[in-house]
Design an enzyme around this catalytic site. Structure first.
Site, mmCIF file in Angstrom:
data_model
loop_
_atom_site.group_PDB
_atom_site.id
_atom_site.type_symbol
_atom_site.label_atom_id
_atom_site.label_comp_id
_atom_site.label_asym_id
_atom_site.label_seq_id
_atom_site.Cartn_x
_atom_site.Cartn_y
_atom_site.Cartn_z
ATOM 1 N N GLY A 171 39.231 18.286 23.774
ATOM 2 C CA GLY A 171 40.300 19.286 23.726
ATOM 3 C C GLY A 171 41.533 18.830 24.487
ATOM 4 C CG MET A 206 34.730 16.583 14.259
ATOM 5 S SD MET A 206 35.457 14.935 14.379
ATOM 6 C CE MET A 206 36.180 15.038 16.007
ATOM 7 C CG ASN A 226 44.135 15.258 10.806
ATOM 8 O OD1 ASN A 226 43.452 15.812 11.660
ATOM 9 N ND2 ASN A 226 43.801 14.092 10.284
ATOM 10 C CG HIS A 260 43.537 9.327 11.163
ATOM 11 N ND1 HIS A 260 42.238 9.617 10.812
ATOM 12 C CD2 HIS A 260 43.694 7.995 10.980
ATOM 13 C CE1 HIS A 260 41.637 8.497 10.425
ATOM 14 N NE2 HIS A 260 42.497 7.499 10.513
#
Ligand code: GRF
Length: 226
Positions: A14, A98, A115, A117
């Site tokens: 987190g 995920m 997102n 990545h």
């Protein structure tokens, strides 16, 4: 005030959620607030960070949904509808989420889901050119440690992280920002990932600030920054 929903799972710590919250507190992201943190796992460490800041959390465990007879697409639709109806977010940030989000979810938030990545993604195709001029194959379909390990095992001179909009095709979609990180001799997954994370903690808030200050648009599948 833009409303942000952050989605996390339990593989990370987190820390990127923490970076977003800190950037808002410091005024590096203006005109935005995190209105909900969603996890598919109740033990995601990031949920603690959310609760400490009194941010509402939602836990939607995929396995529990499947056990009750839902399909993956039902799950995606339920999650999308919950977020839309209850929180009406302007931006969804996948910061260590995920699960693949299918079109049933994406349809609720067109061009509003980004997102993070842990690899460098090109604008198009399979390969990306590094600052040094060499080409590496984009690392797609691997999460967290596995993506970092891949770069080391394939002797990449550098790897990094990418913030991009999502589409129904995994690890594709218009790129907003990349952060390149050199791989040093003797790097372990842990040592390299530490440097990648510190880059992520900068590029993710930067991308969010660009979106929340309306400085970014998608045109012909590419991100244009004013
Ligand atoms: C990040 O490295 C991100 O690139 C990947 O998941 C990780 C989450 O890390 N998708 P954290 O939980 O924010 O520390």
């Amino acid at each position: 005030m833009k409303r942000i929903a952050v989605l996390i799972s339990n593989k990370g710590t987190g820390s990127n959620l923490g970076a977003i919250l800190e950037a808002i507190e410091k005024g590096l992201i203006r005109n935005a607030k995190v209105v909900v943190v969603v996890s598919d796992k109740k033990d995601a460490y990031g949920l603690k960070r959310a609760k400490e800041k009194s941010i509402p959390v939602e836990i939607e465990d995929l396995r529990e949904h499947l056990a009750k007879g839902a399909t993956r697409s039902n799950y995606n639709k339920t999650l999308g509808k919950l977020l839309k109806d209850k929180y009406n977010p302007d931006l969804i940030v996948l910061a260590g989420w995920m699960l693949i989000l299918s079109k049933e979810f994406i349809e609720y938030f067109p061009d509003k889901i980004i997102n993070l990545h842990p690899g460098l993604l090109p604008d198009n195709g399979e390969y990306i050119t590094l600052a040094s001029g060499s080409n590496i194959k984009a690392i797609r379909g691997l999460h967290t440690n596995a993506a970092v390990k891949y770069a080391i095992e394939h002797n990449y001179p550098a790897t990094g992280s990418t913030v991009h909009f999502i589409t129904p095709i995994v690890d594709e979609g218009p790129v907003i920002i990349r952060g390149e990180v050199d791989i040093k001799k003797g790097d372990t997954v842990e040592s390299l990932y530490k440097r990648i994370k510190s880059v992520e903690h900068k590029i993710l808030p930067q991308a969010i600030e660009l979106i929340c200050s309306d400085k970014l648009e998608i045109s012909n599948g590419k991100v244009l920054i004013q």
